[in-house]
Design a protein around this motif. Sequence first.
Motif, short mmCIF file in Angstrom:
data_model
loop_
_atom_site.label_atom_id
_atom_site.label_comp_id
_atom_site.label_asym_id
_atom_site.label_seq_id
_atom_site.Cartn_x
_atom_site.Cartn_y
_atom_site.Cartn_z
N ARG A 3 0.86 -1.20 0.00
CA ARG A 3 0.00 0.00 0.00
C ARG A 3 0.89 1.23 0.00
NH1 ARG A 3 -4.90 0.35 4.14
NH2 ARG A 3 -3.20 0.95 5.52
N MET A 50 -4.83 -9.01 6.61
CA MET A 50 -5.61 -7.79 6.81
C MET A 50 -6.44 -7.42 5.56
SD MET A 50 -4.40 -7.46 9.77
CE MET A 50 -4.96 -5.95 10.53
N ALA A 75 -8.34 -4.16 4.78
CA ALA A 75 -8.60 -2.81 5.32
C ALA A 75 -9.51 -2.04 4.37
CB ALA A 75 -7.27 -2.11 5.58
N LYS A 131 -6.18 4.61 7.35
CA LYS A 131 -6.70 3.37 6.76
C LYS A 131 -6.17 2.13 7.47
CE LYS A 131 -8.74 5.91 3.64
NZ LYS A 131 -10.12 6.32 3.92
N TYR A 132 -5.90 2.25 8.76
CA TYR A 132 -5.58 1.09 9.58
C TYR A 132 -6.86 0.62 10.28
CZ TYR A 132 -0.63 0.72 8.89
OH TYR A 132 0.59 0.48 8.31
N ILE A 133 -6.90 -0.70 10.54
CA ILE A 133 -8.12 -1.27 11.12
C ILE A 133 -8.14 -1.03 12.63
CG2 ILE A 133 -9.40 -3.41 11.47
CD1 ILE A 133 -8.10 -4.49 8.88
N ALA A 170 0.44 -5.79 10.05
CA ALA A 170 0.65 -7.24 10.11
C ALA A 170 2.04 -7.62 9.60
CB ALA A 170 -0.43 -7.95 9.31
N GLY A 171 2.46 -7.04 8.47
CA GLY A 171 3.77 -7.37 7.91
C GLY A 171 4.88 -7.05 8.90
N1 URA Z 1 -2.50 -3.22 6.82
C1 URA Z 1 -2.14 -3.68 8.03
O1 URA Z 1 -1.13 -4.40 8.16
N2 URA Z 1 -2.89 -3.35 9.09
C2 URA Z 1 -3.99 -2.58 8.99
O2 URA Z 1 -4.65 -2.30 10.00
C3 URA Z 1 -4.35 -2.10 7.71
C4 URA Z 1 -3.58 -2.46 6.63
#
Ligand code: URA
Length: 209
Positions: free
Chosen positions: A104, A133, A135, A192-194, A201-202
């Motif tokens: 992203r 994820m 999102a 735009k994070y949850i 996550a990565g």
């Molecule tokens: N990507 C992520 O790793 N976490 C999120 O919350 C959104 C996109």
Amino acid sequence: MSKLHVFDHPLITHKLSIMRQVETGSKDFRELLNEIAMLMGYEVTRDLPTEEYTIETPLETMQGKRIAGEKLAIVPILRAGLGMVDGLLKLVPVAKVGHIGLYRDPETHLPVEYYCKMPENIESRIVIVVDPMLATGGSAIDAIKLLKDRGVVNIKFMCLVAAPEGVAALQEAHPDVDIYVAALDRQLNDHKYILPGLGDAGDRIFGTK
Ligand code: URA
Ligand code: PRP
């Protein structure tokens, strides 16, 4: 409209809650992600087609059953999707694995493609796309389009945590693709994070920042 399957199994919510905790380190995070992927995989593979074939038990002949056709392909969206592959391969060791590299853009939040490598005959396989994820849905939507452009017709999407915005966007873009999520969270934040989510996550899988 595609189906949304939300897992509310106690083993999954227990493991996911530990993953969400800010103090959980990469080693535990990775192990738990693969364990959840395996548990979810049991349900995601429920409707795999089977065929009968003749087998001999020590006592008599009978009709056994085996998975029919070209079988499965697992396609992680890099990087974070890699964290779900081993769990699924424990269930289906003969599955082939394709890779789609997307990240992203931090400014636009739109996915940018940088890699794609698929196993042979991908078009005749059932493909499970995995990414922890969902999102905005942009990455999943682009990954699935890439697969459809290569002729794949049977696609499922499996993730750990989804935002309602991402689910809606994915269902609109690909109404034929069923979505499997361990948890449906509240919303996206301004970046735009949850929320409440589990962060990036990565970064949590690979220990980067
Ligand atoms: N990507 C992520 O790793 N976490 C999120 O919350 C959104 C996109
Ligand atoms: C994360 C995640 C998804 C994507 C979800 O990847 O693993 O691929 O964001 O967001 P979206 O639904 O808004 O597209 P990221 O771009 O951080 O790349 P990474 O896996 O390499 O860290």
